[in-house]
Enzyme design. Sequence first.
Site, PDB file in Angstrom:
ATOM      1  NE  ARG A  98      -1.384   2.293   2.950  1.00 20.16           N
ATOM      2  CZ  ARG A  98      -0.382   3.034   3.420  1.00 20.16           C
ATOM      3  NH1 ARG A  98       0.239   3.922   2.662  1.00 20.16           N
ATOM      4  NH2 ARG A  98       0.023   2.905   4.677  1.00 20.16           N
ATOM      5  CB  SER A  99       4.082   2.136   1.668  1.00 18.94           C
ATOM      6  OG  SER A  99       3.666   1.883   2.979  1.00 18.94           O
ATOM      7  N   GLY A 138      10.542  12.967  -1.998  1.00 15.88           N
ATOM      8  CA  GLY A 138      11.607  13.315  -1.060  1.00 15.88           C
ATOM      9  C   GLY A 138      11.313  14.580  -0.289  1.00 15.88           C
ATOM     10  N   PRO A 142      17.808  14.020   6.885  1.00 19.66           N
ATOM     11  CG  PRO A 142      19.949  13.302   6.260  1.00 19.66           C
ATOM     12  CD  PRO A 142      18.757  14.067   5.763  1.00 19.66           C
ATOM     13  CD  GLU A 372       2.302   9.934   3.902  1.00 20.54           C
ATOM     14  OE1 GLU A 372       1.684  11.009   3.897  1.00 20.54           O
ATOM     15  OE2 GLU A 372       2.699   9.364   2.875  1.00 20.54           O
TER      16      GLU A 372
HETATM   17  C1  LIG Z   1       9.523   3.174   6.506  1.00 23.61           C
HETATM   18  C2  LIG Z   1       9.447   4.660   6.330  1.00 23.61           C
HETATM   19  C3  LIG Z   1       9.121   5.198   5.081  1.00 23.61           C
HETATM   20  C4  LIG Z   1       9.082   6.588   4.911  1.00 23.61           C
HETATM   21  N1  LIG Z   1       8.833   7.096   3.653  1.00 23.61           N
HETATM   22  C5  LIG Z   1       8.982   8.439   3.443  1.00 23.61           C
HETATM   23  C6  LIG Z   1       8.892   8.982   2.117  1.00 23.61           C
HETATM   24  O1  LIG Z   1       8.577   8.271   1.155  1.00 23.61           O
HETATM   25  N2  LIG Z   1       9.150  10.313   1.929  1.00 23.61           N
HETATM   26  C7  LIG Z   1       9.486  11.138   2.960  1.00 23.61           C
HETATM   27  O2  LIG Z   1       9.722  12.320   2.728  1.00 23.61           O
HETATM   28  N3  LIG Z   1       9.559  10.664   4.253  1.00 23.61           N
HETATM   29  C8  LIG Z   1       9.325   9.337   4.494  1.00 23.61           C
HETATM   30  N4  LIG Z   1       9.435   8.827   5.786  1.00 23.61           N
HETATM   31  C9  LIG Z   1       9.845   9.714   6.859  1.00 23.61           C
HETATM   32  C10 LIG Z   1       8.771   9.997   7.891  1.00 23.61           C
HETATM   33  O3  LIG Z   1       7.790  10.835   7.357  1.00 23.61           O
HETATM   34  C11 LIG Z   1       9.464  10.548   9.138  1.00 23.61           C
HETATM   35  O4  LIG Z   1      10.127   9.456   9.748  1.00 23.61           O
HETATM   36  C12 LIG Z   1       8.513  11.205  10.093  1.00 23.61           C
HETATM   37  O5  LIG Z   1       8.015  12.407   9.555  1.00 23.61           O
HETATM   38  C13 LIG Z   1       9.147  11.501  11.453  1.00 23.61           C
HETATM   39  O6  LIG Z   1      10.369  12.122  11.318  1.00 23.61           O
HETATM   40  P1  LIG Z   1      11.639  11.553  12.122  1.00 23.61           P
HETATM   41  O7  LIG Z   1      11.734  10.089  11.868  1.00 23.61           O
HETATM   42  O8  LIG Z   1      12.798  12.400  11.755  1.00 23.61           O
HETATM   43  O9  LIG Z   1      11.262  11.728  13.627  1.00 23.61           O
HETATM   44  P2  LIG Z   1      11.430  13.078  14.506  1.00 23.61           P
HETATM   45  O10 LIG Z   1      10.770  14.226  13.811  1.00 23.61           O
HETATM   46  O11 LIG Z   1      12.842  13.221  14.920  1.00 23.61           O
HETATM   47  O12 LIG Z   1      10.538  12.718  15.772  1.00 23.61           O
HETATM   48  C14 LIG Z   1      11.015  11.880  16.815  1.00 23.61           C
HETATM   49  C15 LIG Z   1       9.960  11.871  17.929  1.00 23.61           C
HETATM   50  O13 LIG Z   1       9.770  13.202  18.413  1.00 23.61           O
HETATM   51  C16 LIG Z   1       8.411  13.553  18.349  1.00 23.61           C
HETATM   52  N5  LIG Z   1       8.284  14.995  18.068  1.00 23.61           N
HETATM   53  C17 LIG Z   1       8.843  15.692  17.057  1.00 23.61           C
HETATM   54  N6  LIG Z   1       8.484  16.980  17.107  1.00 23.61           N
HETATM   55  C18 LIG Z   1       7.660  17.094  18.172  1.00 23.61           C
HETATM   56  C19 LIG Z   1       6.923  18.183  18.757  1.00 23.61           C
HETATM   57  N7  LIG Z   1       6.937  19.405  18.217  1.00 23.61           N
HETATM   58  N8  LIG Z   1       6.197  17.930  19.859  1.00 23.61           N
HETATM   59  C20 LIG Z   1       6.122  16.699  20.394  1.00 23.61           C
HETATM   60  N9  LIG Z   1       6.785  15.636  19.898  1.00 23.61           N
HETATM   61  C21 LIG Z   1       7.539  15.834  18.799  1.00 23.61           C
HETATM   62  C22 LIG Z   1       7.817  12.710  17.235  1.00 23.61           C
HETATM   63  O14 LIG Z   1       6.417  12.539  17.399  1.00 23.61           O
HETATM   64  C23 LIG Z   1       8.589  11.407  17.411  1.00 23.61           C
HETATM   65  O15 LIG Z   1       7.965  10.614  18.383  1.00 23.61           O
HETATM   66  C24 LIG Z   1       9.376   7.438   5.992  1.00 23.61           C
HETATM   67  C25 LIG Z   1       9.669   6.876   7.244  1.00 23.61           C
HETATM   68  C26 LIG Z   1       9.696   5.516   7.426  1.00 23.61           C
HETATM   69  C27 LIG Z   1      10.019   4.952   8.782  1.00 23.61           C
END
Ligand SMILES: Cc1cc2nc3c(=O)[nH]c(=O)nc-3n(C[C@H](O)[C@H](O)[C@H](O)COP(=O)(O)OP(=O)(O)OC[C@H]3O[C@@H](n4cnc5c(N)ncnc54)[C@H](O)[C@@H]3O)c2cc1C
Length: 393
Positions: A98-99, A138, A142, A372
Amino acid sequence: MAKTDLYESPDYYQLDELLTEEHKLIRSSVRDWVKKELSPIIEDYAQKAEFPMHLIKGLAEIGAFGPTIPVEYGGAGLDYMAYGIIMQEIERGDSGIRSASSVQGSLVMYPIYAYGSEEQRKKYLPRLASGEIMGCFGLTEPDHGSNPGGMTTNIKDAGDHFVLNGAKMWISNSPFADIAIVWARDESGKVRGLIVERGMEGFTTPTTHNKWSLRASATGELVFDNVKVPKENLLPNVSGLKGPLGCLNQARYGIAWGALGAAMDCYDTALRYAKERVQFGKPIAAFQLQQKKLAEMITEITKAQLLVWRLGVLKNENRATAAQISMAKRNSVETAINIAREARQILGGMGITGEYPIMRHMMNLESVITYEGTHDIHLLITGMDITGEDAFK
Ligand SMILES: Cc1cc2nc3c(=O)[nH]c(=O)nc-3n(C[C@H](O)[C@H](O)[C@H](O)COP(=O)(O)OP(=O)(O)OC[C@H]3O[C@@H](n4cnc5c(N)ncnc54)[C@H](O)[C@@H]3O)c2cc1C
Protein backbone atom coordinates in the site's frame (compact mmCIF):
# COMPACT_ATOMS: atom_id res chain seq x y z
CA MET A 1 5.01 -20.72 2.12
CA ALA A 2 1.90 -20.26 -0.07
CA LYS A 3 -1.28 -20.07 1.99
CA THR A 4 -4.97 -19.92 1.26
CA ASP A 5 -6.31 -16.48 2.04
CA LEU A 6 -9.74 -16.89 3.67
CA TYR A 7 -10.26 -13.20 4.43
CA GLU A 8 -13.79 -11.89 4.88
CA SER A 9 -14.19 -8.24 5.80
CA PRO A 10 -16.06 -7.48 9.02
CA ASP A 11 -19.14 -5.29 8.53
CA TYR A 12 -20.88 -5.21 11.89
CA TYR A 13 -23.07 -2.19 11.16
CA GLN A 14 -24.01 -3.03 7.54
CA LEU A 15 -21.87 -0.21 6.27
CA ASP A 16 -21.83 -1.84 2.85
CA GLU A 17 -25.24 -0.24 2.41
CA LEU A 18 -23.45 3.11 2.34
CA LEU A 19 -21.39 2.08 -0.69
CA THR A 20 -22.48 2.16 -4.33
CA GLU A 21 -22.51 -0.94 -6.53
CA GLU A 22 -19.43 0.47 -8.29
CA HIS A 23 -17.56 0.77 -4.98
CA LYS A 24 -18.41 -2.82 -4.10
CA LEU A 25 -17.32 -4.01 -7.53
CA ILE A 26 -13.99 -2.20 -7.20
CA ARG A 27 -13.52 -3.69 -3.74
CA SER A 28 -14.21 -7.19 -4.89
CA SER A 29 -11.84 -6.95 -7.86
CA VAL A 30 -9.02 -5.53 -5.69
CA ARG A 31 -9.71 -8.15 -3.01
CA ASP A 32 -9.56 -10.95 -5.59
CA TRP A 33 -6.27 -9.60 -6.87
CA VAL A 34 -4.81 -9.38 -3.36
CA LYS A 35 -5.88 -12.96 -2.59
CA LYS A 36 -4.48 -14.30 -5.84
CA GLU A 37 -1.32 -12.25 -6.36
CA LEU A 38 -0.28 -10.68 -3.05
CA SER A 39 -1.20 -13.01 -0.19
CA PRO A 40 0.63 -16.07 -1.55
CA ILE A 41 3.98 -14.27 -1.94
CA ILE A 42 4.06 -11.45 0.58
CA GLU A 43 5.45 -13.37 3.53
CA ASP A 44 8.47 -14.54 1.54
CA TYR A 45 9.17 -11.04 0.20
CA ALA A 46 8.85 -9.54 3.69
CA GLN A 47 11.17 -12.20 5.11
CA LYS A 48 13.80 -11.50 2.47
CA ALA A 49 13.21 -7.73 2.71
CA GLU A 50 12.48 -7.27 -0.96
CA PHE A 51 9.81 -5.30 -2.82
CA PRO A 52 7.93 -7.62 -5.21
CA MET A 53 8.64 -5.70 -8.42
CA HIS A 54 6.57 -8.14 -10.47
CA LEU A 55 3.39 -6.82 -8.79
CA ILE A 56 3.75 -3.33 -10.32
CA LYS A 57 1.82 -4.16 -13.50
CA GLY A 58 -1.03 -5.74 -11.54
CA LEU A 59 -1.20 -2.82 -9.12
CA ALA A 60 -1.53 -0.48 -12.10
CA GLU A 61 -4.29 -2.66 -13.55
CA ILE A 62 -6.38 -2.58 -10.37
CA GLY A 63 -6.18 1.22 -10.35
CA ALA A 64 -3.80 1.52 -7.41
CA PHE A 65 -1.71 4.23 -9.08
CA GLY A 66 -3.59 7.52 -9.14
CA PRO A 67 -7.17 6.30 -8.63
CA THR A 68 -8.54 9.87 -8.55
CA ILE A 69 -6.38 11.25 -11.40
CA PRO A 70 -8.55 11.95 -14.48
CA VAL A 71 -8.70 9.28 -17.18
CA GLU A 72 -7.22 11.65 -19.79
CA TYR A 73 -3.92 11.47 -17.89
CA GLY A 74 -4.07 7.71 -17.47
CA GLY A 75 -5.64 7.74 -13.98
CA ALA A 76 -8.75 5.79 -13.02
CA GLY A 77 -10.94 8.91 -12.61
CA LEU A 78 -12.58 7.47 -9.49
CA ASP A 79 -13.95 9.23 -6.43
CA TYR A 80 -12.32 9.37 -3.00
CA MET A 81 -14.45 6.57 -1.59
CA ALA A 82 -13.10 4.26 -4.27
CA TYR A 83 -9.55 5.45 -3.57
CA GLY A 84 -10.02 4.66 0.13
CA ILE A 85 -11.44 1.23 -0.62
CA ILE A 86 -8.53 0.36 -2.93
CA MET A 87 -5.99 1.37 -0.26
CA GLN A 88 -7.89 -0.60 2.38
CA GLU A 89 -7.86 -3.77 0.33
CA ILE A 90 -4.18 -3.47 -0.57
CA GLU A 91 -3.08 -2.73 3.01
CA ARG A 92 -5.24 -5.64 4.16
CA GLY A 93 -2.60 -7.58 2.22
CA ASP A 94 0.44 -5.58 3.30
CA SER A 95 1.22 -2.00 4.38
CA GLY A 96 4.43 -1.99 2.33
CA ILE A 97 2.59 -2.63 -0.92
CA ARG A 98 0.00 0.00 0.00
CA SER A 99 2.88 2.38 0.76
CA ALA A 100 4.33 1.90 -2.71
CA SER A 101 0.89 2.60 -4.19
CA SER A 102 0.27 5.65 -1.99
CA VAL A 103 3.62 7.14 -2.92
CA GLN A 104 3.05 6.61 -6.63
CA GLY A 105 -0.51 7.99 -6.62
CA SER A 106 -0.66 10.60 -3.89
CA LEU A 107 2.92 11.78 -3.57
CA VAL A 108 4.16 11.60 -7.17
CA MET A 109 1.17 11.71 -9.54
CA TYR A 110 -0.86 14.11 -7.41
CA PRO A 111 1.80 16.89 -7.26
CA ILE A 112 2.45 16.56 -11.00
CA TYR A 113 -1.30 16.78 -11.62
CA ALA A 114 -2.01 19.55 -9.10
CA TYR A 115 1.15 21.66 -9.39
CA GLY A 116 2.69 20.63 -12.71
CA SER A 117 2.54 22.18 -16.18
CA GLU A 118 0.40 20.62 -18.90
CA GLU A 119 3.61 19.31 -20.55
CA GLN A 120 4.70 17.66 -17.29
CA ARG A 121 1.27 16.08 -16.83
CA LYS A 122 1.31 14.64 -20.33
CA LYS A 123 4.91 13.53 -20.11
CA TYR A 124 4.78 11.68 -16.79
CA LEU A 125 1.24 10.86 -15.63
CA PRO A 126 0.21 8.15 -18.13
CA ARG A 127 3.53 6.33 -17.65
CA LEU A 128 3.21 6.54 -13.85
CA ALA A 129 -0.39 5.31 -13.98
CA SER A 130 0.57 2.25 -16.02
CA GLY A 131 3.57 1.48 -13.81
CA GLU A 132 5.93 1.89 -16.77
CA ILE A 133 7.85 4.27 -14.53
CA MET A 134 7.80 4.50 -10.74
CA GLY A 135 8.31 7.53 -8.52
CA CYS A 136 9.25 8.53 -5.00
CA PHE A 137 8.73 11.60 -2.81
CA GLY A 138 11.61 13.32 -1.06
CA LEU A 139 10.65 15.56 1.83
CA THR A 140 12.26 14.12 5.00
CA GLU A 141 15.93 14.93 5.63
CA PRO A 142 18.41 13.44 8.09
CA ASP A 143 17.98 16.47 10.40
CA HIS A 144 14.40 17.41 9.52
CA GLY A 145 11.61 14.85 10.00
CA SER A 146 8.58 16.21 11.83
CA ASN A 147 9.81 19.70 11.00
CA PRO A 148 10.21 19.67 7.20
CA GLY A 149 10.14 23.49 7.23
CA GLY A 150 13.75 23.34 8.43
CA MET A 151 14.93 21.62 5.24
CA THR A 152 18.36 22.50 3.90
CA THR A 153 18.25 20.76 0.49
CA ASN A 154 18.53 23.64 -1.93
CA ILE A 155 18.52 24.80 -5.55
CA LYS A 156 20.54 27.56 -7.12
CA ASP A 157 19.62 29.22 -10.39
CA ALA A 158 22.25 28.55 -13.06
CA GLY A 159 20.61 29.97 -16.17
CA ASP A 160 18.81 27.20 -18.05
CA HIS A 161 18.99 24.80 -15.10
CA PHE A 162 19.05 24.61 -11.31
CA VAL A 163 21.88 23.11 -9.30
CA LEU A 164 20.47 20.85 -6.61
CA ASN A 165 22.36 19.93 -3.42
CA GLY A 166 21.36 18.11 -0.24
CA ALA A 167 20.02 14.77 0.96
CA LYS A 168 16.71 13.13 1.76
CA MET A 169 16.23 10.15 4.05
CA TRP A 170 13.62 7.44 4.63
CA ILE A 171 12.30 7.63 1.10
CA SER A 172 9.87 4.88 0.10
CA ASN A 173 10.45 3.46 -3.43
CA SER A 174 13.73 5.40 -3.76
CA PRO A 175 15.93 2.37 -4.60
CA PHE A 176 13.97 1.61 -7.78
CA ALA A 177 12.23 4.91 -8.59
CA ASP A 178 12.71 6.35 -12.07
CA ILE A 179 11.77 9.85 -10.90
CA ALA A 180 11.72 11.67 -7.57
CA ILE A 181 9.53 14.58 -6.53
CA VAL A 182 12.04 16.56 -4.49
CA TRP A 183 11.27 19.49 -2.20
CA ALA A 184 14.09 22.01 -1.92
CA ARG A 185 14.63 25.61 -0.93
CA ASP A 186 15.37 28.19 -3.62
CA GLU A 187 17.69 31.16 -3.15
CA SER A 188 14.88 33.30 -1.73
CA GLY A 189 14.15 30.60 0.88
CA LYS A 190 10.92 29.34 -0.74
CA VAL A 191 10.22 25.58 -0.81
CA ARG A 192 9.87 24.39 -4.43
CA GLY A 193 9.12 21.02 -6.00
CA LEU A 194 11.27 19.47 -8.72
CA ILE A 195 11.07 16.34 -10.83
CA VAL A 196 14.49 14.70 -10.59
CA GLU A 197 15.19 11.80 -12.94
CA ARG A 198 17.35 8.76 -12.33
CA GLY A 199 20.47 9.08 -14.41
CA MET A 200 21.00 12.79 -13.74
CA GLU A 201 24.66 13.22 -12.85
CA GLY A 202 25.31 13.50 -9.10
CA PHE A 203 21.97 11.89 -8.12
CA THR A 204 22.19 8.61 -6.14
CA THR A 205 19.66 6.53 -4.17
CA PRO A 206 21.39 4.34 -1.54
CA THR A 207 19.15 1.65 -0.04
CA THR A 208 18.28 1.66 3.67
CA HIS A 209 18.87 -1.80 5.16
CA ASN A 210 18.06 -3.53 8.46
CA LYS A 211 14.41 -2.52 8.80
CA TRP A 212 12.19 -4.66 11.02
CA SER A 213 9.14 -2.90 9.60
CA LEU A 214 7.74 -2.46 6.06
CA ARG A 215 10.23 -5.08 4.97
CA ALA A 216 8.49 -5.60 1.62
CA SER A 217 8.76 -1.88 0.85
CA ALA A 218 12.01 -0.52 -0.58
CA THR A 219 13.32 2.44 1.43
CA GLY A 220 16.35 4.56 0.69
CA GLU A 221 18.02 7.94 0.58
CA LEU A 222 18.20 10.55 -2.15
CA VAL A 223 21.58 12.22 -2.40
CA PHE A 224 22.13 15.28 -4.60
CA ASP A 225 25.65 16.38 -5.35
CA ASN A 226 25.51 19.38 -7.71
CA VAL A 227 22.73 17.79 -9.77
CA LYS A 228 21.83 19.83 -12.85
CA VAL A 229 18.02 19.86 -13.04
CA PRO A 230 16.54 21.46 -16.20
CA LYS A 231 14.25 24.41 -15.47
CA GLU A 232 11.33 22.64 -17.15
CA ASN A 233 11.47 20.08 -14.30
CA LEU A 234 10.35 22.65 -11.70
CA LEU A 235 6.70 22.27 -10.64
CA PRO A 236 5.53 25.74 -11.64
CA ASN A 237 2.24 26.07 -9.80
CA VAL A 238 3.15 25.87 -6.12
CA SER A 239 5.65 27.33 -3.71
CA GLY A 240 6.00 27.02 0.03
CA LEU A 241 5.32 24.11 2.39
CA LYS A 242 1.71 23.96 1.23
CA GLY A 243 3.07 22.03 -1.79
CA PRO A 244 4.30 18.95 0.07
CA LEU A 245 1.59 19.27 2.73
CA GLY A 246 -1.11 19.13 0.03
CA CYS A 247 0.37 15.83 -1.18
CA LEU A 248 0.56 14.47 2.36
CA ASN A 249 -3.13 15.22 2.83
CA GLN A 250 -3.92 12.99 -0.12
CA ALA A 251 -1.70 10.19 1.15
CA ARG A 252 -2.85 10.43 4.76
CA TYR A 253 -6.43 10.09 3.59
CA GLY A 254 -5.45 6.81 1.92
CA ILE A 255 -3.61 5.65 5.06
CA ALA A 256 -6.71 6.31 7.19
CA TRP A 257 -8.53 3.72 5.07
CA GLY A 258 -5.50 1.51 4.54
CA ALA A 259 -4.44 0.95 8.13
CA LEU A 260 -7.97 -0.11 8.90
CA GLY A 261 -7.53 -2.84 6.29
CA ALA A 262 -4.61 -4.22 8.29
CA ALA A 263 -6.78 -4.08 11.45
CA MET A 264 -9.59 -5.93 9.72
CA ASP A 265 -7.22 -8.65 8.53
CA CYS A 266 -5.85 -9.14 12.06
CA TYR A 267 -9.36 -9.32 13.51
CA ASP A 268 -10.58 -11.73 10.83
CA THR A 269 -7.56 -13.98 11.34
CA ALA A 270 -7.86 -13.94 15.14
CA LEU A 271 -11.62 -14.62 15.09
CA ARG A 272 -11.21 -17.62 12.79
CA TYR A 273 -8.31 -18.96 14.83
CA ALA A 274 -10.17 -18.52 18.13
CA LYS A 275 -13.12 -20.52 16.84
CA GLU A 276 -10.89 -23.36 15.66
CA ARG A 277 -8.24 -23.58 18.38
CA VAL A 278 -9.31 -25.91 21.18
CA GLN A 279 -7.81 -25.72 24.68
CA PHE A 280 -9.23 -27.19 27.88
CA GLY A 281 -11.80 -29.00 25.74
CA LYS A 282 -13.31 -25.85 24.22
CA PRO A 283 -12.57 -23.45 21.36
CA ILE A 284 -10.64 -20.55 22.90
CA ALA A 285 -13.38 -18.28 21.45
CA ALA A 286 -15.60 -19.59 24.25
CA PHE A 287 -13.42 -18.07 26.98
CA GLN A 288 -14.46 -14.64 28.23
CA LEU A 289 -10.98 -13.17 28.04
CA GLN A 290 -10.69 -13.98 24.34
CA GLN A 291 -14.21 -12.75 23.68
CA LYS A 292 -13.35 -9.46 25.36
CA LYS A 293 -10.40 -9.00 23.01
CA LEU A 294 -12.47 -9.83 19.93
CA ALA A 295 -15.45 -7.74 21.03
CA GLU A 296 -13.22 -4.71 21.68
CA MET A 297 -11.61 -5.18 18.28
CA ILE A 298 -14.86 -5.22 16.31
CA THR A 299 -16.12 -2.22 18.28
CA GLU A 300 -13.02 -0.18 17.45
CA ILE A 301 -13.05 -1.33 13.81
CA THR A 302 -16.71 -0.35 13.43
CA LYS A 303 -16.09 3.13 14.90
CA ALA A 304 -13.12 3.66 12.61
CA GLN A 305 -15.04 2.38 9.56
CA LEU A 306 -17.71 5.01 10.19
CA LEU A 307 -15.08 7.71 10.60
CA VAL A 308 -13.31 6.98 7.31
CA TRP A 309 -16.58 6.57 5.44
CA ARG A 310 -17.70 10.02 6.61
CA LEU A 311 -14.28 11.42 5.76
CA GLY A 312 -14.73 9.97 2.26
CA VAL A 313 -18.05 11.81 1.88
CA LEU A 314 -16.43 15.08 2.97
CA LYS A 315 -13.43 14.50 0.69
CA ASN A 316 -15.72 13.85 -2.28
CA GLU A 317 -17.43 17.15 -1.54
CA ASN A 318 -14.03 18.87 -1.19
CA ARG A 319 -14.89 19.71 2.41
CA ALA A 320 -12.47 17.45 4.35
CA THR A 321 -10.04 19.60 6.32
CA ALA A 322 -6.39 18.69 6.87
CA ALA A 323 -7.14 18.40 10.60
CA GLN A 324 -9.99 15.95 9.96
CA ILE A 325 -7.66 13.84 7.81
CA SER A 326 -5.03 13.93 10.59
CA MET A 327 -7.55 12.68 13.12
CA ALA A 328 -8.61 9.79 10.90
CA LYS A 329 -5.03 8.79 10.03
CA ARG A 330 -4.07 8.81 13.68
CA ASN A 331 -7.16 6.95 14.82
CA SER A 332 -6.98 4.22 12.18
CA VAL A 333 -3.31 3.50 12.78
CA GLU A 334 -3.70 3.41 16.55
CA THR A 335 -6.73 1.15 16.21
CA ALA A 336 -4.81 -1.12 13.86
CA ILE A 337 -1.65 -1.38 15.94
CA ASN A 338 -3.61 -2.14 19.12
CA ILE A 339 -5.68 -4.76 17.33
CA ALA A 340 -2.57 -6.33 15.82
CA ARG A 341 -1.03 -6.67 19.29
CA GLU A 342 -4.17 -8.23 20.80
CA ALA A 343 -4.72 -10.50 17.80
CA ARG A 344 -1.17 -11.77 18.06
CA GLN A 345 -1.83 -12.90 21.61
CA ILE A 346 -5.01 -14.71 20.60
CA LEU A 347 -2.89 -16.82 18.26
CA GLY A 348 -0.47 -17.72 21.05
CA GLY A 349 2.83 -19.02 19.69
CA MET A 350 1.43 -19.23 16.17
CA GLY A 351 0.99 -15.47 16.31
CA ILE A 352 4.71 -14.86 16.00
CA THR A 353 5.13 -16.94 12.85
CA GLY A 354 4.80 -16.04 9.19
CA GLU A 355 2.07 -18.67 8.87
CA TYR A 356 -0.31 -15.86 9.77
CA PRO A 357 -0.16 -12.20 8.72
CA ILE A 358 -0.49 -10.63 12.17
CA MET A 359 3.12 -10.15 13.23
CA ARG A 360 3.95 -8.72 9.80
CA HIS A 361 1.04 -6.26 10.05
CA MET A 362 2.11 -5.32 13.57
CA MET A 363 5.67 -4.59 12.53
CA ASN A 364 4.53 -2.73 9.41
CA LEU A 365 2.25 -0.51 11.46
CA GLU A 366 5.24 0.67 13.51
CA SER A 367 6.28 2.61 10.38
CA VAL A 368 2.76 3.67 9.45
CA ILE A 369 2.33 5.23 12.91
CA THR A 370 5.49 7.28 12.31
CA TYR A 371 5.47 8.26 8.65
CA GLU A 372 3.28 10.89 7.05
CA GLY A 373 3.22 12.73 10.38
CA THR A 374 3.87 10.89 13.63
CA HIS A 375 1.16 9.90 16.08
CA ASP A 376 2.22 12.82 18.31
CA ILE A 377 2.21 15.35 15.49
CA HIS A 378 -1.31 14.42 14.41
CA LEU A 379 -2.50 14.84 17.99
CA LEU A 380 -0.91 18.30 18.04
CA ILE A 381 -2.67 19.13 14.77
CA THR A 382 -6.01 18.28 16.40
CA GLY A 383 -4.98 20.24 19.48
CA MET A 384 -4.10 23.28 17.40
CA ASP A 385 -7.32 23.00 15.41
CA ILE A 386 -9.57 22.98 18.48
CA THR A 387 -7.69 25.48 20.64
CA GLY A 388 -6.17 27.80 18.06
CA GLU A 389 -2.85 27.38 19.91
CA ASP A 390 0.22 25.97 18.12
CA ALA A 391 2.02 23.60 20.51
CA PHE A 392 4.65 22.49 17.98
CA LYS A 393 7.32 25.00 18.82
C1 LIG B 1 9.52 3.17 6.51
C2 LIG B 1 9.45 4.66 6.33
C3 LIG B 1 9.12 5.20 5.08
C4 LIG B 1 9.08 6.59 4.91
N1 LIG B 1 8.83 7.10 3.65
C5 LIG B 1 8.98 8.44 3.44
C6 LIG B 1 8.89 8.98 2.12
O1 LIG B 1 8.58 8.27 1.15
N2 LIG B 1 9.15 10.31 1.93
C7 LIG B 1 9.49 11.14 2.96
O2 LIG B 1 9.72 12.32 2.73
N3 LIG B 1 9.56 10.66 4.25
C8 LIG B 1 9.33 9.34 4.49
N4 LIG B 1 9.43 8.83 5.79
C9 LIG B 1 9.85 9.71 6.86
C10 LIG B 1 8.77 10.00 7.89
O3 LIG B 1 7.79 10.83 7.36
C11 LIG B 1 9.46 10.55 9.14
O4 LIG B 1 10.13 9.46 9.75
C12 LIG B 1 8.51 11.20 10.09
O5 LIG B 1 8.01 12.41 9.56
C13 LIG B 1 9.15 11.50 11.45
O6 LIG B 1 10.37 12.12 11.32
P1 LIG B 1 11.64 11.55 12.12
O7 LIG B 1 11.73 10.09 11.87
O8 LIG B 1 12.80 12.40 11.76
O9 LIG B 1 11.26 11.73 13.63
P2 LIG B 1 11.43 13.08 14.51
O10 LIG B 1 10.77 14.23 13.81
O11 LIG B 1 12.84 13.22 14.92
O12 LIG B 1 10.54 12.72 15.77
C14 LIG B 1 11.02 11.88 16.82
C15 LIG B 1 9.96 11.87 17.93
O13 LIG B 1 9.77 13.20 18.41
C16 LIG B 1 8.41 13.55 18.35
N5 LIG B 1 8.28 15.00 18.07
C17 LIG B 1 8.84 15.69 17.06
N6 LIG B 1 8.48 16.98 17.11
C18 LIG B 1 7.66 17.09 18.17
C19 LIG B 1 6.92 18.18 18.76
N7 LIG B 1 6.94 19.41 18.22
N8 LIG B 1 6.20 17.93 19.86
C20 LIG B 1 6.12 16.70 20.39
N9 LIG B 1 6.79 15.64 19.90
C21 LIG B 1 7.54 15.83 18.80
C22 LIG B 1 7.82 12.71 17.23
O14 LIG B 1 6.42 12.54 17.40
C23 LIG B 1 8.59 11.41 17.41
O15 LIG B 1 7.96 10.61 18.38
C24 LIG B 1 9.38 7.44 5.99
C25 LIG B 1 9.67 6.88 7.24
C26 LIG B 1 9.70 5.52 7.43
C27 LIG B 1 10.02 4.95 8.78
